[in-house]
Structures are given as structure tokens and as C-alpha cells.
Design an enzyme around this catalytic site. Sequence first.
Site, mmCIF file in Angstrom:
data_model
loop_
_atom_site.group_PDB
_atom_site.id
_atom_site.type_symbol
_atom_site.label_atom_id
_atom_site.label_comp_id
_atom_site.label_asym_id
_atom_site.label_seq_id
_atom_site.Cartn_x
_atom_site.Cartn_y
_atom_site.Cartn_z
ATOM 1 N N SER A 37 -12.286 -7.237 5.255
ATOM 2 C CA SER A 37 -11.425 -6.186 5.796
ATOM 3 C C SER A 37 -12.296 -5.082 6.368
ATOM 4 C CB SER A 37 -10.491 -5.634 4.720
ATOM 5 O OG SER A 37 -9.646 -4.655 5.287
ATOM 6 N N GLN A 47 14.628 -1.146 6.024
ATOM 7 C CA GLN A 47 13.457 -1.209 6.917
ATOM 8 C C GLN A 47 12.999 -2.662 7.091
ATOM 9 O OE1 GLN A 47 10.666 1.424 4.979
ATOM 10 N NE2 GLN A 47 11.650 3.270 5.761
ATOM 11 N N TRP A 53 0.830 -1.221 0.000
ATOM 12 C CA TRP A 53 0.000 0.000 0.000
ATOM 13 C C TRP A 53 0.862 1.268 0.000
ATOM 14 C CZ3 TRP A 53 -1.701 3.043 4.650
ATOM 15 C CH2 TRP A 53 -2.659 4.017 4.311
ATOM 16 N N GLU A 101 15.324 -4.296 9.538
ATOM 17 C CA GLU A 101 15.054 -3.847 10.915
ATOM 18 C C GLU A 101 13.745 -4.453 11.442
ATOM 19 O OE1 GLU A 101 15.076 0.457 11.450
ATOM 20 O OE2 GLU A 101 13.769 0.265 13.201
ATOM 21 N N ASN A 102 12.709 -4.377 10.622
ATOM 22 C CA ASN A 102 11.380 -4.788 11.091
ATOM 23 C C ASN A 102 11.276 -6.284 11.356
ATOM 24 O OD1 ASN A 102 10.771 -2.121 10.802
ATOM 25 N ND2 ASN A 102 9.561 -2.362 8.934
ATOM 26 N N TYR A 161 -4.860 -0.182 -4.749
ATOM 27 C CA TYR A 161 -3.557 0.432 -4.479
ATOM 28 C C TYR A 161 -2.953 0.971 -5.772
ATOM 29 C CZ TYR A 161 -3.794 -1.943 0.081
ATOM 30 O OH TYR A 161 -4.179 -2.383 1.328
ATOM 31 N N LEU A 166 2.693 0.371 12.159
ATOM 32 C CA LEU A 166 3.439 1.547 12.631
ATOM 33 C C LEU A 166 2.596 2.820 12.464
ATOM 34 C CD1 LEU A 166 7.033 0.818 11.185
ATOM 35 C CD2 LEU A 166 6.090 0.246 13.444
ATOM 36 N N ALA A 167 1.281 2.630 12.342
ATOM 37 C CA ALA A 167 0.391 3.784 12.142
ATOM 38 C C ALA A 167 0.912 4.647 10.992
ATOM 39 C CB ALA A 167 0.230 4.594 13.428
ATOM 40 N N TRP A 186 -3.178 -4.507 9.738
ATOM 41 C CA TRP A 186 -2.522 -3.496 8.890
ATOM 42 C C TRP A 186 -2.069 -2.242 9.630
ATOM 43 C CZ3 TRP A 186 -5.162 1.187 7.942
ATOM 44 C CH2 TRP A 186 -6.569 1.190 8.012
HETATM 45 N N1 LIG Z 1 -7.083 -3.588 4.536
HETATM 46 C C1 LIG Z 1 -6.854 -2.300 4.546
HETATM 47 O O1 LIG Z 1 -7.781 -1.488 4.484
HETATM 48 C C2 LIG Z 1 -5.441 -1.800 4.611
HETATM 49 C C3 LIG Z 1 -5.184 -0.433 4.812
HETATM 50 C C4 LIG Z 1 -3.856 -0.020 4.890
HETATM 51 C C5 LIG Z 1 -2.841 -0.941 4.756
HETATM 52 N N2 LIG Z 1 -3.124 -2.269 4.538
HETATM 53 C C6 LIG Z 1 -2.053 -3.269 4.374
HETATM 54 O O2 LIG Z 1 -1.114 -3.185 5.444
HETATM 55 C C7 LIG Z 1 0.196 -2.986 4.914
HETATM 56 C C8 LIG Z 1 1.016 -2.212 5.894
HETATM 57 O O3 LIG Z 1 0.450 -0.916 6.109
HETATM 58 P P1 LIG Z 1 1.396 0.339 6.221
HETATM 59 O O4 LIG Z 1 2.306 0.380 5.034
HETATM 60 O O5 LIG Z 1 0.569 1.514 6.544
HETATM 61 O O6 LIG Z 1 2.283 -0.115 7.482
HETATM 62 P P2 LIG Z 1 3.079 0.747 8.541
HETATM 63 O O7 LIG Z 1 4.060 -0.204 9.153
HETATM 64 O O8 LIG Z 1 2.160 1.441 9.460
HETATM 65 O O9 LIG Z 1 3.840 1.860 7.683
HETATM 66 C C9 LIG Z 1 4.828 1.459 6.770
HETATM 67 C C10 LIG Z 1 5.689 2.643 6.384
HETATM 68 O O10 LIG Z 1 6.394 3.129 7.523
HETATM 69 C C11 LIG Z 1 7.746 3.424 7.167
HETATM 70 N N3 LIG Z 1 8.604 2.460 7.853
HETATM 71 C C12 LIG Z 1 8.476 1.103 7.909
HETATM 72 N N4 LIG Z 1 9.440 0.559 8.661
HETATM 73 C C13 LIG Z 1 10.207 1.567 9.093
HETATM 74 C C14 LIG Z 1 11.366 1.619 9.893
HETATM 75 N N5 LIG Z 1 11.895 0.520 10.411
HETATM 76 N N6 LIG Z 1 11.915 2.840 10.146
HETATM 77 C C15 LIG Z 1 11.370 3.966 9.641
HETATM 78 N N7 LIG Z 1 10.275 3.979 8.846
HETATM 79 C C16 LIG Z 1 9.685 2.785 8.583
HETATM 80 C C17 LIG Z 1 7.847 3.267 5.655
HETATM 81 O O11 LIG Z 1 7.452 4.479 5.030
HETATM 82 P P3 LIG Z 1 8.505 5.585 4.517
HETATM 83 O O12 LIG Z 1 9.877 4.994 4.497
HETATM 84 O O13 LIG Z 1 8.037 6.001 3.194
HETATM 85 O O14 LIG Z 1 8.387 6.703 5.504
HETATM 86 C C18 LIG Z 1 6.766 2.246 5.380
HETATM 87 O O15 LIG Z 1 6.297 2.243 4.072
HETATM 88 C C19 LIG Z 1 -0.075 -2.288 3.570
HETATM 89 O O16 LIG Z 1 0.992 -2.395 2.668
HETATM 90 C C20 LIG Z 1 -1.272 -3.046 3.082
HETATM 91 O O17 LIG Z 1 -0.876 -4.274 2.537
HETATM 92 C C21 LIG Z 1 -4.405 -2.686 4.470
#
Ligand SMILES: NC(=O)c1ccc[n+]([C@@H]2O[C@H](COP(=O)([O-])OP(=O)(O)OC[C@H]3O[C@@H](n4cnc5c(N)ncnc54)[C@H](OP(=O)(O)O)[C@@H]3O)[C@@H](O)[C@H]2O)c1
Length: 326
Positions: free
Chosen positions: A154, A292, A21, A295-296, A54, A212-213, A209
Amino acid sequence: MEYRHLGRTGIRVSELSLGSWITFKNQVNVDAAVEIMAAAYDLGVNFFDNAEAYAKGKSEEVMGAALKKLGWRRGSYLITTKIYWGLFDGVNEKSTLNRKRLIEGINGSLERLQMDYVDVLYCHRPDKNTPIEETVWAMHNIIEWGKAMYWGTSEWSAAEIVEAIAIAERHHLHKPVTEQPEYNLFERKRFSGEYVRFYKEHGYGSTTWSPLATGLLSGKYNTGIPEDSRAGVMKTDWLTAAVTDQEKLAKVKALEPIAKELGCTLSQLSLAWCLKNPFVSTVITGASRVEQVHENMKASDVVDKITPEIMERIDVIFGVKKENDD
Ligand SMILES: NC(=O)c1ccc[n+]([C@@H]2O[C@H](COP(=O)([O-])OP(=O)(O)OC[C@H]3O[C@@H](n4cnc5c(N)ncnc54)[C@H](OP(=O)(O)O)[C@@H]3O)[C@@H](O)[C@H]2O)c1
């Protein structure tokens, strides 16, 4: 990597997984997707999440092209996608789970992903205007035709999921097996509220999902919006508002000493907190770069360090009261 059953299915999913996403297409091209997915796969990730909405279908195209380059054995990984918002504004094509849309939707997703089937097809949101029975029948047919292995929901309410399960049982159809809810330190009310009894009784899976907000819990927004971050690149109002919320930022800052004490990063602590919940099948992470992912994926090592005492301290920061408190 630990693997957890996807609800009561026989399928096991890596407890940490990867989604596309916002990242794929907007921040990550095919070559970068290859690197990011390979890093995750090498660390044991077997679950990759996507959705037709997406980047308006382009995210599926990027993932499909990346998978083609990676050439992994199809049995070694799971691909999921979701349908609801649609790609066009037609009266029967937008924000709907009608039969025609679902069937046209899965055909389009498979074409973009360049595959014969997905492993889980989700109804991306509930549709209040289509009878649940129509949706259940369409999802059942899609599975029977071999275009999806399982189906899920979802952000459906527990009542809607229970109704879908009851319809499927009544007609001996494939039932939905998993939810995809938002779940992170800020968003937990469903898990501690309406889902509690439901998860216990139905053994429903949970692929959560935005752990990390949307990046906020990594601490990267503590001193402003970095240019190369999701919020810096996308510049959308809702993202900017989300990552500059002072109340939330204060909580992230208050979490820092705990992460330091446990010898981990804020991201690892926040992901490990999600993993601590036994009802979670997999925590879907997001990443814009390989570092990332590295790390994660170490978050699993932090889970045991979150003792009841640490959990209580975290709850105090996030303003969560104990169950018996008034
Ligand atoms: N069902 C639904 O309605 C729904 C909605 C949303 C998401 N999802 C699913 O959930 C997945 C995860 O959501 P999300 O991408 O919002 O997850 P998230 O973990 O909240 O945010 C991920 C973003 O945080 C940053 N990040 C990740 N690890 C990091 C680290 N170790 N240090 C610093 N920055 C870090 C990166 O962005 P930057 O590097 O660009 O800053 C990364 O793209 C999506 O890809 C999708 O598959 C589903």
C-alpha cells in the site's frame, strides 16, 4: 455487480468493495456493521478491507464480530488487512515491516477478526529501514503457513514493488500481487505517472482507496460540515482542513451539472470515474450507513455514461492537461 481479476491472480473481486477505515468503531458499532456489510454483500460485494491500525485494532474486532453474526460461507467473501504502524510504541513495533512485527501482527489481526486466515495481507506502507528481502520472506512464510492467501503493498513506489517482485522471483517465493493506492478525482498522479508502465508490464492488481476523497466528492461539505458526517464526528484538524479546502470545494461544485446531466449523484459519478480505469481491480468504498451503500453500489450503471467528451469536461474542471499538451 461486475467482478475483476485481482491483477494476474485467479481471484476475482467485486469492482466495488467496502472498507472500515474511520467508520467501524468510531461511527459504526457491531449491529450497524452487520447492516452495512449485509447491504453490500447482498449487492454482490465480496471484498471487505480492514487494517490493524484502524481504531487501534478495534475496527478488526467490530468486523470480526459482525462476520460472526452474519455467518456467511467463508469461501463467499474476501477479507483483507494491513500491517505497518503497529499498536504499540516499542522500538520494534512501530512503523516497521520487520519479520517479528509482521508475524506477531498477523497473529493479532486473526485473533481480532476471529478467523484462521485473511485473503490479502498488505504492507500498509513501505519501510525504508527494513531490507525488502526480510519483508518478502516474512510475507512468503505467512502465506505458506496458511495465514494469508495473497500479499500486497500500500502506497509503495513502483521501484519498491519491482524490487520485492524481483526478490520473490529470485528465491521462488510468493510475490506481492496488488497495490492499495489512493485514487480519486483529486489524487491521480501515480496512475497517470509512475504506475503506468509498471501496471502494464507486471499486471499488478489495484485496490484503490478514498474514492470520494474521504466524503468530499459526495458534495456533502459544499455548504459546511454536517454534524453527522465523518469530519463532523471526528473533528480532527487534517479532516477539517481536507473538507473545507475552498479550491477543492469549487471543483466539486463544478462537477454538479455533469452529475445532473447523467442522472446520477456526485458520489456515483466520482466512483464511476474510478471504475473507468482498467487498471483498477476494485474501488474500496466507505459507508457510515446503509443508504450510502445502496447509492454507491449503483455507480457501476454510470460507467458507460462517462463518454470521452464527459471525461474531457471532468479533466478541465480538475485542471488535468491532455497528454500532448505542454
Ligand atoms: N491503504 C490505505 O492507506 C488506506 C487509507 C484510507 C482508506 N483505505 C481504505 O479505503 C476505504 C475507503 O476509504 P474512505 O472511507 O476514505 O472512502 P471515501 O469513499 O472517500 O469516503 C467514505 C465516507 O464518505 C461518506 N460517504 C460515502 N458514501 C456517501 C454518499 N453516497 N453520500 C454521502 N456521503 C457518503 C461517508 O462518511 P460520513 O457519512 O461519515 O460522512 C463514508 O464513510 C477505507 O475504509 C479503507 O478500507 C485505505
